[in-house]
Design a protein around this motif. Sequence first.
Motif, PDB file in Angstrom:
ATOM      1  N   SER A 110      14.153  56.928  98.654  1.00 48.26           N
ATOM      2  CA  SER A 110      15.072  57.068  97.522  1.00 48.26           C
ATOM      3  C   SER A 110      14.743  56.040  96.443  1.00 48.26           C
ATOM      4  CB  SER A 110      16.500  56.847  98.002  1.00 48.26           C
ATOM      5  OG  SER A 110      17.328  56.604  96.891  1.00 48.26           O
ATOM      6  N   ARG A 111      14.854  56.475  95.188  1.00 47.16           N
ATOM      7  CA  ARG A 111      14.569  55.527  94.117  1.00 47.16           C
ATOM      8  C   ARG A 111      15.780  54.635  93.841  1.00 47.16           C
ATOM      9  NH1 ARG A 111      16.193  57.419  88.750  1.00 47.16           N
ATOM     10  NH2 ARG A 111      16.944  59.451  89.375  1.00 47.16           N
ATOM     11  N   THR A 112      16.949  55.039  94.327  1.00 49.93           N
ATOM     12  CA  THR A 112      18.147  54.257  94.026  1.00 49.93           C
ATOM     13  C   THR A 112      18.572  53.324  95.170  1.00 49.93           C
ATOM     14  OG1 THR A 112      19.444  56.174  94.712  1.00 49.93           O
ATOM     15  CG2 THR A 112      19.141  55.889  92.356  1.00 49.93           C
ATOM     16  N   VAL A 113      18.044  53.528  96.364  1.00 49.54           N
ATOM     17  CA  VAL A 113      18.415  52.644  97.484  1.00 49.54           C
ATOM     18  C   VAL A 113      17.601  51.350  97.387  1.00 49.54           C
ATOM     19  CG1 VAL A 113      18.383  52.363 100.002  1.00 49.54           C
ATOM     20  CG2 VAL A 113      19.047  54.563  99.013  1.00 49.54           C
ATOM     21  N   PHE A 173      11.975  52.083  95.365  1.00 54.28           N
ATOM     22  CA  PHE A 173      12.697  51.053  94.599  1.00 54.28           C
ATOM     23  C   PHE A 173      11.774  49.848  94.389  1.00 54.28           C
ATOM     24  CE2 PHE A 173      15.254  47.276  94.121  1.00 54.28           C
ATOM     25  CZ  PHE A 173      16.305  47.664  93.302  1.00 54.28           C
ATOM     26  N   ASN A 174      11.104  49.418  95.457  1.00 48.49           N
ATOM     27  CA  ASN A 174      10.219  48.254  95.350  1.00 48.49           C
ATOM     28  C   ASN A 174       9.084  48.500  94.363  1.00 48.49           C
ATOM     29  OD1 ASN A 174      11.795  46.963  97.203  1.00 48.49           O
ATOM     30  ND2 ASN A 174      10.428  47.339  98.956  1.00 48.49           N
ATOM     31  N   MET A 230      19.989  61.355  99.509  1.00 46.52           N
ATOM     32  CA  MET A 230      19.334  62.527  98.890  1.00 46.52           C
ATOM     33  C   MET A 230      20.322  63.300  98.026  1.00 46.52           C
ATOM     34  SD  MET A 230      16.890  63.965 101.932  1.00 46.52           S
ATOM     35  CE  MET A 230      17.801  63.307 103.319  1.00 46.52           C
ATOM     36  N   ASN A 231      21.561  62.818  97.978  1.00 42.61           N
ATOM     37  CA  ASN A 231      22.570  63.513  97.169  1.00 42.61           C
ATOM     38  C   ASN A 231      22.722  64.965  97.560  1.00 42.61           C
ATOM     39  OD1 ASN A 231      23.919  61.868  95.479  1.00 42.61           O
ATOM     40  ND2 ASN A 231      22.246  61.807  93.957  1.00 42.61           N
ATOM     41  N   THR A 232      22.647  65.237  98.841  1.00 44.53           N
ATOM     42  CA  THR A 232      22.671  66.631  99.262  1.00 44.53           C
ATOM     43  C   THR A 232      23.239  66.765 100.670  1.00 44.53           C
ATOM     44  OG1 THR A 232      21.337  68.612  99.126  1.00 44.53           O
ATOM     45  CG2 THR A 232      20.383  66.798 100.355  1.00 44.53           C
ATOM     46  N   VAL A 233      23.595  67.982 101.018  1.00 44.38           N
ATOM     47  CA  VAL A 233      24.132  68.242 102.346  1.00 44.38           C
ATOM     48  C   VAL A 233      22.973  68.589 103.281  1.00 44.38           C
ATOM     49  CG1 VAL A 233      25.673  69.735 103.686  1.00 44.38           C
ATOM     50  CG2 VAL A 233      26.262  69.110 101.336  1.00 44.38           C
ATOM     51  N   VAL A 234      22.928  67.919 104.418  1.00 47.98           N
ATOM     52  CA  VAL A 234      21.882  68.204 105.407  1.00 47.98           C
ATOM     53  C   VAL A 234      22.506  68.973 106.566  1.00 47.98           C
ATOM     54  CG1 VAL A 234      20.256  67.177 107.036  1.00 47.98           C
ATOM     55  CG2 VAL A 234      20.612  66.109 104.801  1.00 47.98           C
ATOM     56  N   THR A 235      21.952  70.128 106.860  1.00 53.80           N
ATOM     57  CA  THR A 235      22.436  70.904 108.006  1.00 53.80           C
ATOM     58  C   THR A 235      21.261  71.187 108.929  1.00 53.80           C
ATOM     59  OG1 THR A 235      23.883  72.039 106.451  1.00 53.80           O
ATOM     60  CG2 THR A 235      23.755  72.958 108.664  1.00 53.80           C
ATOM     61  N   ASP A 282       9.740  58.971  90.880  1.00 55.42           N
ATOM     62  CA  ASP A 282      10.898  59.749  91.330  1.00 55.42           C
ATOM     63  C   ASP A 282      10.345  60.852  92.224  1.00 55.42           C
ATOM     64  OD1 ASP A 282      12.997  61.473  91.680  1.00 55.42           O
ATOM     65  OD2 ASP A 282      13.171  62.028  89.567  1.00 55.42           O
ATOM     66  N   LEU A 283      10.593  60.738  93.522  1.00 53.28           N
ATOM     67  CA  LEU A 283      10.055  61.733  94.462  1.00 53.28           C
ATOM     68  C   LEU A 283      11.040  62.873  94.716  1.00 53.28           C
ATOM     69  CD1 LEU A 283       8.287  59.442  97.097  1.00 53.28           C
ATOM     70  CD2 LEU A 283       7.343  60.452  95.045  1.00 53.28           C
ATOM     71  N   GLY A 284      12.072  62.960  93.862  1.00 50.46           N
ATOM     72  CA  GLY A 284      13.130  63.961  94.040  1.00 50.46           C
ATOM     73  C   GLY A 284      12.633  65.403  94.079  1.00 50.46           C
ATOM     74  N   GLY A 285      11.454  65.664  93.528  1.00 49.17           N
ATOM     75  CA  GLY A 285      10.925  67.024  93.511  1.00 49.17           C
ATOM     76  C   GLY A 285      10.180  67.400  94.780  1.00 49.17           C
ATOM     77  N   ILE A 286      10.021  66.454  95.714  1.00 51.01           N
ATOM     78  CA  ILE A 286       9.192  66.745  96.896  1.00 51.01           C
ATOM     79  C   ILE A 286       9.702  66.082  98.192  1.00 51.01           C
ATOM     80  CG2 ILE A 286       7.560  64.826  96.473  1.00 51.01           C
ATOM     81  CD1 ILE A 286       5.302  66.893  97.300  1.00 51.01           C
TER      82      ILE A 286
END
Length: 298
Positions: free
Chosen positions: A32-35, A41-42, A1-6, A128-132
């Motif tokens: 993730s679209r890049t994994v 990705f599929n 997710m390119n982010t810090v999870v706390t 790209d589901l990065g917005g949700i």
Amino acid sequence: MNTVVTVTLYDGNNDILSGVMELCRDYEKMLSRTVEGSDIFNLNNAGGNNVLVSPQTAELINISLDISQKSDGAFDVTTAALTELWDVTNKTSAPGQDLISEAIKTVDYKKIKIDGQTVSIPLGTKLDLGGIAKGYIADKAAEYLKNNGVTNAIINLGGNLLILGDNNGEPYSVGVQKPFDKNGEIVLSVNTDNKSVVTSGVYQRYYTQNGKIYHHIIDPKSGYPTDNDIDSVTIIADSSAVADGLSTACLVLGIEKGTALASQYGAEVIFIESNGKITLTDGLLADYSTTVPNVRLK
Ligand code: AMP
Ligand code: MG
């Protein structure tokens, strides 16, 4: 997710904490679209053919489509060709109009076909589901915690906040950041419990070219980063997925249409404009405090 999870647990134990982190990693592998091998990705590499996705991916696509329909396409998870083209984290100059015109042709949420767990998107279109996705994963993390008996926790996925429970019978006070402020100054705080608080801001990822800011939230209709003087949108809602999708959508839509959209989901909104003006929806007016004396409301 390119982010810090706390994840902060106020009850529970280390096994539950490990379990919830594992769950976040599993969802990243799915969404993730890049994994390589993820459902997204599929789909992006299926050449327009059907792909069998997990029930969760299907559920998230359906939530996304609902927000797309209600926002008239301001929120659109088929914007990947545009987000890849702009790629504001790695690039420092705007792409040419010819490339934008080409990419925008691949954007249309109406062309996502979904029947149960069977999904297809047209050849050339990319999701790209990065917005949700962060919001959705936060909801799933909260569900996991509740199923394991946790009643009080804070889940923070890169600023996408989900509050489970309350602060010893009182609401938590959640600060909203002043856009572009390097010291992380808070402009106001919202008192809330058992809700998600999610901010989309043009200051979160951007570069500047000739004095103009190019950021990571794209208006699917123009193909350009939004340019409507809204610097940030904070959504307060029960569902973190909805809050996440709405924060992105409302940044594109602006105050009037954004407020109308949020009300369809029973969500509250804080808009911060580039001139510092702050607009709150009615449900919040009684429930915030400012920490900056000259904050301008409405
Ligand atoms: P957020 O930080 O939740 O507002 O999400 C921003 C991310 O969502 C971007 O980095 C893109 O991956 C994606 N995105 C950008 N514009 C849109 C849009 N109009 N609709 C849906 N997703 C978008
Ligand atoms: Mg969002």
